[in-house]
Motif scaffolding. Structure first.
Motif, mmCIF file in Angstrom:
data_model
loop_
_atom_site.group_PDB
_atom_site.id
_atom_site.type_symbol
_atom_site.label_atom_id
_atom_site.label_comp_id
_atom_site.label_asym_id
_atom_site.label_seq_id
_atom_site.Cartn_x
_atom_site.Cartn_y
_atom_site.Cartn_z
ATOM 1 N N ILE A 80 0.996 6.085 5.658
ATOM 2 C CA ILE A 80 -0.111 6.998 5.307
ATOM 3 C C ILE A 80 -0.181 7.141 3.776
ATOM 4 C CG2 ILE A 80 -1.135 9.288 5.635
ATOM 5 C CD1 ILE A 80 0.676 9.594 8.139
ATOM 6 N N ALA A 81 0.997 7.317 3.160
ATOM 7 C CA ALA A 81 1.038 7.517 1.701
ATOM 8 C C ALA A 81 0.453 6.306 0.969
ATOM 9 C CB ALA A 81 2.473 7.792 1.259
ATOM 10 N N GLN A 82 0.724 5.113 1.510
ATOM 11 C CA GLN A 82 0.223 3.886 0.888
ATOM 12 C C GLN A 82 -1.298 3.940 0.693
ATOM 13 O OE1 GLN A 82 2.229 1.125 -0.011
ATOM 14 N NE2 GLN A 82 0.303 0.759 -1.080
ATOM 15 N N ALA A 83 -1.981 4.473 1.691
ATOM 16 C CA ALA A 83 -3.449 4.533 1.626
ATOM 17 C C ALA A 83 -3.909 5.449 0.489
ATOM 18 C CB ALA A 83 -4.011 5.016 2.960
ATOM 19 N N LYS A 84 -3.075 6.409 0.094
ATOM 20 C CA LYS A 84 -3.474 7.368 -0.941
ATOM 21 C C LYS A 84 -3.563 6.719 -2.322
ATOM 22 C CE LYS A 84 -3.422 10.466 2.208
ATOM 23 N NZ LYS A 84 -2.572 11.621 2.395
ATOM 24 N N LEU A 85 -2.932 5.527 -2.450
ATOM 25 C CA LEU A 85 -2.968 4.837 -3.741
ATOM 26 C C LEU A 85 -4.008 3.717 -3.750
ATOM 27 C CD1 LEU A 85 0.876 4.490 -4.478
ATOM 28 C CD2 LEU A 85 -0.702 6.245 -5.302
ATOM 29 N N THR A 86 -4.659 3.525 -2.614
ATOM 30 C CA THR A 86 -5.496 2.339 -2.425
ATOM 31 C C THR A 86 -6.984 2.656 -2.580
ATOM 32 O OG1 THR A 86 -3.837 1.594 -0.861
ATOM 33 C CG2 THR A 86 -5.965 0.501 -0.725
ATOM 34 N N LYS A 87 -7.728 1.680 -3.126
ATOM 35 C CA LYS A 87 -9.183 1.843 -3.151
ATOM 36 C C LYS A 87 -9.818 0.615 -2.496
ATOM 37 C CE LYS A 87 -13.111 3.085 -5.992
ATOM 38 N NZ LYS A 87 -13.468 4.429 -5.539
ATOM 39 N N VAL A 88 -10.482 0.831 -1.385
ATOM 40 C CA VAL A 88 -11.235 -0.246 -0.733
ATOM 41 C C VAL A 88 -12.527 0.361 -0.197
ATOM 42 C CG1 VAL A 88 -9.250 -1.681 -0.059
ATOM 43 C CG2 VAL A 88 -10.039 0.087 1.481
ATOM 44 N N THR A 89 -13.512 -0.478 0.059
ATOM 45 C CA THR A 89 -14.794 0.046 0.538
ATOM 46 C C THR A 89 -14.759 0.213 2.058
ATOM 47 O OG1 THR A 89 -15.700 -2.146 0.869
ATOM 48 C CG2 THR A 89 -16.039 -1.150 -1.315
ATOM 49 N N PRO A 90 -15.612 1.108 2.591
ATOM 50 C CA PRO A 90 -15.687 1.217 4.050
ATOM 51 C C PRO A 90 -16.071 -0.122 4.672
ATOM 52 C CG PRO A 90 -17.022 2.935 2.978
ATOM 53 C CD PRO A 90 -16.496 2.050 1.898
ATOM 54 N N GLY A 91 -16.976 -0.873 4.003
ATOM 55 C CA GLY A 91 -17.441 -2.162 4.528
ATOM 56 C C GLY A 91 -16.280 -3.135 4.709
ATOM 57 N N ALA A 92 -15.356 -3.160 3.732
ATOM 58 C CA ALA A 92 -14.220 -4.090 3.825
ATOM 59 C C ALA A 92 -13.325 -3.721 5.003
ATOM 60 C CB ALA A 92 -13.431 -4.056 2.509
ATOM 61 N N VAL A 93 -13.140 -2.422 5.218
ATOM 62 C CA VAL A 93 -12.281 -1.971 6.325
ATOM 63 C C VAL A 93 -12.908 -2.367 7.663
ATOM 64 C CG1 VAL A 93 -11.397 0.089 7.508
ATOM 65 C CG2 VAL A 93 -11.275 -0.061 5.011
ATOM 66 N N MET A 131 0.076 -8.126 8.107
ATOM 67 C CA MET A 131 -0.810 -8.111 6.932
ATOM 68 C C MET A 131 -0.350 -7.077 5.907
ATOM 69 S SD MET A 131 -4.602 -8.171 8.542
ATOM 70 C CE MET A 131 -5.098 -9.451 9.667
ATOM 71 N N ASP A 132 -0.452 -7.433 4.622
ATOM 72 C CA ASP A 132 -0.088 -6.420 3.632
ATOM 73 C C ASP A 132 -1.096 -6.291 2.484
ATOM 74 O OD1 ASP A 132 0.410 -8.691 2.272
ATOM 75 O OD2 ASP A 132 2.516 -8.272 1.811
ATOM 76 N N THR A 133 -2.357 -6.565 2.763
ATOM 77 C CA THR A 133 -3.381 -6.403 1.729
ATOM 78 C C THR A 133 -3.771 -4.915 1.642
ATOM 79 O OG1 THR A 133 -5.141 -6.649 3.335
ATOM 80 C CG2 THR A 133 -4.360 -8.676 2.264
ATOM 81 N N PRO A 134 -4.428 -4.508 0.535
ATOM 82 C CA PRO A 134 -4.887 -3.105 0.442
ATOM 83 C C PRO A 134 -5.835 -2.736 1.584
ATOM 84 C CG PRO A 134 -5.020 -4.191 -1.699
ATOM 85 C CD PRO A 134 -4.658 -5.253 -0.713
ATOM 86 N N THR A 135 -6.717 -3.662 1.982
ATOM 87 C CA THR A 135 -7.645 -3.346 3.085
ATOM 88 C C THR A 135 -6.866 -3.110 4.378
ATOM 89 O OG1 THR A 135 -9.216 -4.809 1.999
ATOM 90 C CG2 THR A 135 -9.796 -4.075 4.199
ATOM 91 N N ALA A 136 -5.835 -3.942 4.614
ATOM 92 C CA ALA A 136 -5.017 -3.757 5.819
ATOM 93 C C ALA A 136 -4.290 -2.416 5.759
ATOM 94 C CB ALA A 136 -4.029 -4.910 5.955
ATOM 95 N N ALA A 137 -3.811 -2.042 4.570
ATOM 96 C CA ALA A 137 -3.100 -0.759 4.427
ATOM 97 C C ALA A 137 -4.032 0.401 4.771
ATOM 98 C CB ALA A 137 -2.561 -0.611 3.004
ATOM 99 N N MET A 138 -5.285 0.288 4.317
ATOM 100 C CA MET A 138 -6.239 1.375 4.593
ATOM 101 C C MET A 138 -6.595 1.413 6.078
ATOM 102 S SD MET A 138 -7.723 3.850 3.127
ATOM 103 C CE MET A 138 -7.913 3.581 1.365
ATOM 104 N N LEU A 139 -6.852 0.235 6.663
ATOM 105 C CA LEU A 139 -7.191 0.194 8.092
ATOM 106 C C LEU A 139 -6.025 0.745 8.923
ATOM 107 C CD1 LEU A 139 -8.965 -0.604 10.499
ATOM 108 C CD2 LEU A 139 -8.162 -2.962 10.246
ATOM 109 N N ARG A 140 -4.809 0.386 8.541
ATOM 110 C CA ARG A 140 -3.618 0.852 9.265
ATOM 111 C C ARG A 140 -3.545 2.380 9.233
ATOM 112 N NH1 ARG A 140 -0.032 -1.794 6.228
ATOM 113 N NH2 ARG A 140 -0.182 -3.682 7.456
ATOM 114 N N ALA A 141 -3.767 2.957 8.052
ATOM 115 C CA ALA A 141 -3.666 4.426 7.926
ATOM 116 C C ALA A 141 -4.808 5.108 8.691
ATOM 117 C CB ALA A 141 -3.678 4.822 6.454
ATOM 118 N N ILE A 142 -5.993 4.502 8.663
ATOM 119 C CA ILE A 142 -7.118 5.068 9.442
ATOM 120 C C ILE A 142 -6.752 5.065 10.924
ATOM 121 C CG2 ILE A 142 -9.487 4.586 10.244
ATOM 122 C CD1 ILE A 142 -10.208 3.868 7.364
ATOM 123 N N LEU A 143 -6.180 3.949 11.391
ATOM 124 C CA LEU A 143 -5.811 3.871 12.814
ATOM 125 C C LEU A 143 -4.735 4.893 13.167
ATOM 126 C CD1 LEU A 143 -6.284 0.100 13.161
ATOM 127 C CD2 LEU A 143 -7.079 1.730 14.875
#
Ligand code: SAM
Length: 384
Positions: free
Chosen positions: A83-96, A140-152
């Protein structure tokens, strides 16, 4: 520029509510409110880098980002680190959404867990989607994957609402996952069959809501591991530490998050082993010693004059004075931390108490805030 950003983030009048949304991507037990680290960022205007050695969902890291500062977080619980990882990440909703769609269209499937709990918790097709997302994201360990993981992690379980669904599960609390036997009994007694919920639809709604206006990332890193061991390895120096160690007597951080732990690759059952958790110390003396080690390792990574703000609590069942536990641990660290202030948590006008967010069970928790400063003389620095 930095001073302006900090003033904007720490002044509730000036900050944009949209920019705060990402902080609520997933709840976490005994998370502190954003105002707590923001208050200490405001009190340390010359801070350049922020540390949280027990970062949980990354509230301190997000406050630092809002204030325009890089930060480092450490946590031994994989759910917290994700969850914390996502707090440092910037990705667009479209990419997620694109990544989620691509995974769901792939044929990389995994075994669907079996048993009554899974049958009642998720509708069949929804569970297959969750399993596919889980399997693919684990690799996967890309920023988009980190954000999708935290959203899930944030939508995996929660209440069934009337309008468009916000969570994938049958009725459940969102802050913790019910134990399987209890949950099955609950659903059966009410004849609550799970309903079909499209994972992609919920992900898309959530991504659009959370990521509409995220603050500029300021760099930093989240480490999954023990804070003392990690602090010995990293090279950064900090001047502000805002943290909250596990509350004394609280032993359920991992078990309460068992469904989220499974999603990150854990077994499909409640884990009884939570090795490395500081709250697992056999007695009060061992707990104080373990905390003292963290404060000593923290001092080694801090500049002189660094500020350390600690929010801490003890469960009433533990019958311990949280103030004594923290102050003793700071003294035992013998690392140059001078206690400047001790007050009941949330007595600052802007702050809600951390335990209040958890309703009845939490409201009896006695919480305190302790502020210490790193003295220029560090008594045990020759020994390290
Ligand atoms: C009170 S919570 C922190 C909550 C955080 N302030 C937030 O807002 O979410 C304490 C955290 O310490 C972590 N923890 C326990 N033992 C640890 C250790 N040895 N090293 C690093 N983290 C640890 C727990 O997993 C838990 O996430």
């Amino acid at each position: 520029m930095k001073a302006k950003a900090k003033a904007k983030a720490t002044d509730p009048q000036k900050r944009s509510e949209d920019a705060l949304r990402l902080n609520a991507i997933c709840p976490y037990y005994t998370m502190f409110p954003l105002d707590f680290p923001l208050e200490h960022l405001a009190a340390k205007p010359d801070a350049t880098r922020v540390l949280d050695p027990f970062c949980g969902r990354g509230t301190t890291l997000y406050a630092a980002r809002l204030a325009g500062l890089p930060s480092v977080g450490i946590d031994i619980n994989p759910v917290a680190a994700a969850i914390a990882q996502a707090k440092l990440t910037k990705v667009t909703p479209g990419a997620v959404v694109r990544l989620a769609r691509q995974i769901l269209n792939s044929d990389r499937l995994d075994e669907v867990p079996e048993g009554e709990f899974w049958h009642w918790c998720y509708e069949e097709q929804t569970l297959r989607e969750i399993v596919t997302l889980r399997k693919n994201l684990m690799a996967m360990d890309t920023p988009t994957a980190a954000m999708l993981r935290a959203i899930l992690l944030g939508i995996l379980h929660g209440p069934r609402n009337k309008g468009l669904p916000s969570y994938l599960s049958n009725q459940m609390p969102r802050t913790y996952a019910s134990k399987p036997a209890y949950a099955v009994k609950f659903w059966k007694a009410r004849g609550m069959d799970p309903v079909r919920i499209s994972a992609l639809d919920v992900i898309a709604r959530r991504a659009n809501y959370l990521l509409r206006s995220t603050p500029i990332p300021q760099g930093g890193r989240v480490y999954l591991g023990d804070s003392v061991e990690t602090l010995r390895e990293i090279r950064n120096k900090f001047d502000l530490v805002v943290t909250s160690p596990p509350y004394y007597g609280m032993r359920t951080y991992v078990a309460d998050q068992w469904l989220r732990s499974w999603f990150l690759g854990g077994l499909p059952e409640v884990p009884y082993n939570s090795s490395g958790q500081i709250a697992r110390q056999p007695n009060q003396e061992a707990f104080i010693r373990a905390l003292a080690e963290v404060w000593a390792a923290t001092a080694q990574r801090c500049h002189r004059g660094a500020r350390l703000a600690i929010r801490f609590g003890a469960l009433p069942s533990a019958r311990k004075d949280p103030k004594r536990l923290v102050v003793d641990s700071l003294h035992q660290a013998n690392a140059g931390w001078i206690v400047k202030e001790v007050r009941p948590a949330g007595t600052s006008p802007k702050q809600a108490r951390q335990a209040e967010q958890f309703g009845k069970a939490g409201s009896a928790v006695e919480e305190i805030d302790v502020v210490a400063e790193l003295n220029s003389r560090r008594p045990n620095s020759q020994n390290r």
